[in-house]
Design a protein around this motif. Structure first.
Motif, mmCIF file in Angstrom:
data_model
loop_
_atom_site.group_PDB
_atom_site.id
_atom_site.type_symbol
_atom_site.label_atom_id
_atom_site.label_comp_id
_atom_site.label_asym_id
_atom_site.label_seq_id
_atom_site.Cartn_x
_atom_site.Cartn_y
_atom_site.Cartn_z
ATOM 1 N N THR A 1 3.450 -37.599 27.693
ATOM 2 C CA THR A 1 4.054 -36.187 27.746
ATOM 3 C C THR A 1 3.280 -35.207 28.380
ATOM 4 O O THR A 1 3.964 -34.203 28.864
ATOM 5 N N LEU B 1 5.360 -32.179 30.509
ATOM 6 C CA LEU B 1 5.113 -30.846 30.268
ATOM 7 C C LEU B 1 4.750 -30.206 31.421
ATOM 8 O O LEU B 1 4.854 -29.085 31.529
ATOM 9 N N HIS C 1 -1.823 -30.016 23.754
ATOM 10 C CA HIS C 1 -2.343 -31.392 23.216
ATOM 11 C C HIS C 1 -3.421 -31.218 22.382
ATOM 12 O O HIS C 1 -3.970 -32.040 21.371
ATOM 13 N N THR D 1 0.221 -40.478 23.085
ATOM 14 C CA THR D 1 1.585 -39.790 23.704
ATOM 15 C C THR D 1 1.125 -38.981 24.761
ATOM 16 O O THR D 1 2.002 -38.618 25.525
#
Length: 93
Positions: free
Chosen positions: A52, A56, A33, A48
């Protein structure tokens, strides 16, 4: 009926897989990220990443337990973390 011994891992390999899944997976997720903040707007990535990031991390934890060797998982996760963190380390962008 007990499990077949050839499918069981040693306690140390189990420890390596657990720590790779939790710590290594989290490091890969964070560094991924961070890499995304260099490619997209930071505010979009932060929004996001709230969703996510957990997905992940969970996938990386499962992948750590599917591997046969905990050392290989650690090596792959450290390598991915370094690659994803490279723009941040070099202060690119």
């Amino acid at each position: 009926m007990p499990a077949n011994k050839k499918y069981l891992s040693t306690p140390f390999q189990r420890f390596l897989k657990i720590t790779a899944g939790f710590i290594g997976g989290y490091a890969v997720m964070l560094s991924f990220h961070i890499l995304m903040t260099f490619l997209f707007h930071k505010s979009d990535v932060i929004m996001t990443a709230a969703f996510t990031g957990y997905i992940l991390w969970a996938v990386l934890m499962v992948l750590a337990f599917l591997a046969k060797n905990g050392w290989k998982v650690w090596a792959i996760y450290v390598l991915l973390t370094l690659i994803f963190s490279l723009p941040y380390i070099l202060k690119l962008g």
